[in-house]
Design a protein around this motif. Sequence first.
Motif, mmCIF file in Angstrom:
data_model
loop_
_atom_site.group_PDB
_atom_site.id
_atom_site.type_symbol
_atom_site.label_atom_id
_atom_site.label_comp_id
_atom_site.label_asym_id
_atom_site.label_seq_id
_atom_site.Cartn_x
_atom_site.Cartn_y
_atom_site.Cartn_z
ATOM 1 N N THR A 268 -39.288 20.042 57.860
ATOM 2 C CA THR A 268 -40.724 19.843 58.044
ATOM 3 C C THR A 268 -41.295 20.951 58.927
ATOM 4 O O THR A 268 -42.373 21.481 58.665
ATOM 5 C CB THR A 268 -40.990 18.457 58.666
ATOM 6 O OG1 THR A 268 -40.328 17.476 57.866
ATOM 7 C CG2 THR A 268 -42.467 18.140 58.699
ATOM 8 N N ASP B 219 -43.398 15.899 51.597
ATOM 9 C CA ASP B 219 -42.250 15.611 52.459
ATOM 10 C C ASP B 219 -41.557 14.346 51.949
ATOM 11 O O ASP B 219 -42.192 13.525 51.289
ATOM 12 C CB ASP B 219 -42.740 15.410 53.900
ATOM 13 C CG ASP B 219 -41.675 15.827 54.905
ATOM 14 O OD1 ASP B 219 -40.528 16.095 54.502
ATOM 15 O OD2 ASP B 219 -41.997 15.883 56.114
ATOM 16 N N GLU B 220 -40.303 14.193 52.272
ATOM 17 C CA GLU B 220 -39.532 13.000 51.858
ATOM 18 C C GLU B 220 -39.678 12.771 50.359
ATOM 19 O O GLU B 220 -39.983 11.661 49.907
ATOM 20 C CB GLU B 220 -40.017 11.746 52.606
ATOM 21 C CG GLU B 220 -40.355 11.937 54.066
ATOM 22 C CD GLU B 220 -39.118 12.137 54.924
ATOM 23 O OE1 GLU B 220 -38.020 11.705 54.500
ATOM 24 O OE2 GLU B 220 -39.236 12.748 56.005
ATOM 25 N N ARG C 164 -33.076 14.749 67.008
ATOM 26 C CA ARG C 164 -34.280 13.919 67.112
ATOM 27 C C ARG C 164 -34.202 12.967 68.303
ATOM 28 O O ARG C 164 -35.129 12.851 69.091
ATOM 29 C CB ARG C 164 -34.419 13.053 65.865
ATOM 30 C CG ARG C 164 -35.163 13.689 64.764
ATOM 31 C CD ARG C 164 -36.570 13.155 64.677
ATOM 32 N NE ARG C 164 -37.319 14.015 63.765
ATOM 33 C CZ ARG C 164 -37.081 14.040 62.473
ATOM 34 N NH1 ARG C 164 -36.172 13.236 61.941
ATOM 35 N NH2 ARG C 164 -37.747 14.861 61.713
HETATM 36 MG MG LIG Z 1 -38.997 16.008 57.890
#
Ligand SMILES: [Mg+2]
Length: 442
Positions: free
Chosen positions: A39, A273-274, A375
Amino acid sequence: MIGQLRARRAAGVILRMIQKGKIAGRAVLMAGAPGTGKTAIAMAMAQELGDDVPFTSIAASEVFSLEMSKTEALTQVFRKSIGIRIKEETELIEGEVVEVIIDRSVSGVGSKTGKLTLKTTDMETVYDLGVKMIDSLNKEKVVAGDVIQIDKSTGRITKLGRSFLRARDFDATGSDVIFIIYNYIFFYTNFDFLRDKFVQCPEGELQTRKELVHTVSLHEIDVINSRQQGFLALFSGDTGEIKPEVREQINQKVSEWREEGKATIVPGVLFIDEIHMLDMECYSFLNRALEDVMAPVVIMASNRGMSTIRGTGNIKSPHGMPIDLLDRLSIISTTPYSTSEMKEILKIRAVEEEVNIDGDALDILTKVASETSLRYAINLISTSYLISQRRKSSVVEVGDIKKVYSLFLDEKRSVQYLKEFQDQYLYNTQTPDQPGMEVEST
Ligand SMILES: [Mg+2]
Ligand SMILES: Nc1ncnc2c1ncn2[C@@H]1O[C@H](COP(=O)(O)OP(=O)(O)OP(=O)(O)O)[C@@H](O)[C@H]1O
């Protein structure tokens, strides 16, 4: 950005091709493990594109809405990502205001009339003013000595600045040096009396033609021209479904404009995205839409490996996408970060979040990142900062990291916890003969 060199180089190549307008209708897939910067790379590409190239970003799940069908939602984002650069000639009146005279009727109510005298270095003309023009002149606070521009088709008034000729009235030297100094002061001070920039009085004719170029997206043209919506829908974002006939008419019009040389197509970028959240119907739509003459570049991202394609029952495929679509994609893969890269990324994040972390704490946080996920570690930055503030310290230390690490579970520990205490949860379906959490393995 840190590391991920191969993926970033590939993204750079794609970017250059987009800017040259060479790869409309092509699609790129960014594939890689969670938190490897897919991303982030896509967003970085968007920033490089420039204002003129449309960029639309959605998460695939946004396609599933109650307000419109999946294909309508996809059509809209496709058309949002295609720019139409329109050249327009407008007629302008540009000149220095000699005087503005406004006659009010005796009673104070009723219509106002007035006269506006404008001049260039070569000519002077008096214009009759209507109510609308008087209002806009008042709103712009136009007075004698201003240089203004009036758009003839819309009546819009733009103040370009104060006439330098006027300024020169009060100045004996009258040299161009003064002109430069005035403007210098204008740029570098905030003095009220110098709020207006000084400009030269226009030369030649009062009426001029100027070529204006602006880029709008196909979707914006659709919305403005669809009778139920009207342009107000552009502001509310509440556009609903747009009739296919409207789109056909717009396409027709745009191709006419192109032939007449009035418009060019600017293929933009659509980022989904995704992507694995799309289902079979959407994929087949994508396949066709990419073949359209007016198609943007589509960038997709997915962190799935071999997984079920949604809407097919149980057909498995790489990244959860059908093979025929995969076949037309250029695939960029992102790789997991090394420990030192993670450390750099964490450092950048800390700076961005304005959190001061001491060296040892950063080392521990890096270790946490490599053992859990990047993350998770990034999320600990802001929380550990709160803990450090409670100690009245402005620097995050090892103890703060340890504290938040124990307060917030990462994914592995959370699963571990679930396994240990599963009988205490509601809706626990994980019985020995029916593995509940491992849907993929059925
Ligand atoms: Mg992402
Ligand atoms: N190379 C990098 N340089 C700087 N920051 C990065 C880099 N890679 C990732 N990050 C940061 O790490 C976090 C996770 O990255 P990102 O959201 O791009 O991952 P992703 O690949 O999209 O993951 P997912 O598959 O879960 O969506 C973000 O906060 C991002 O800013």
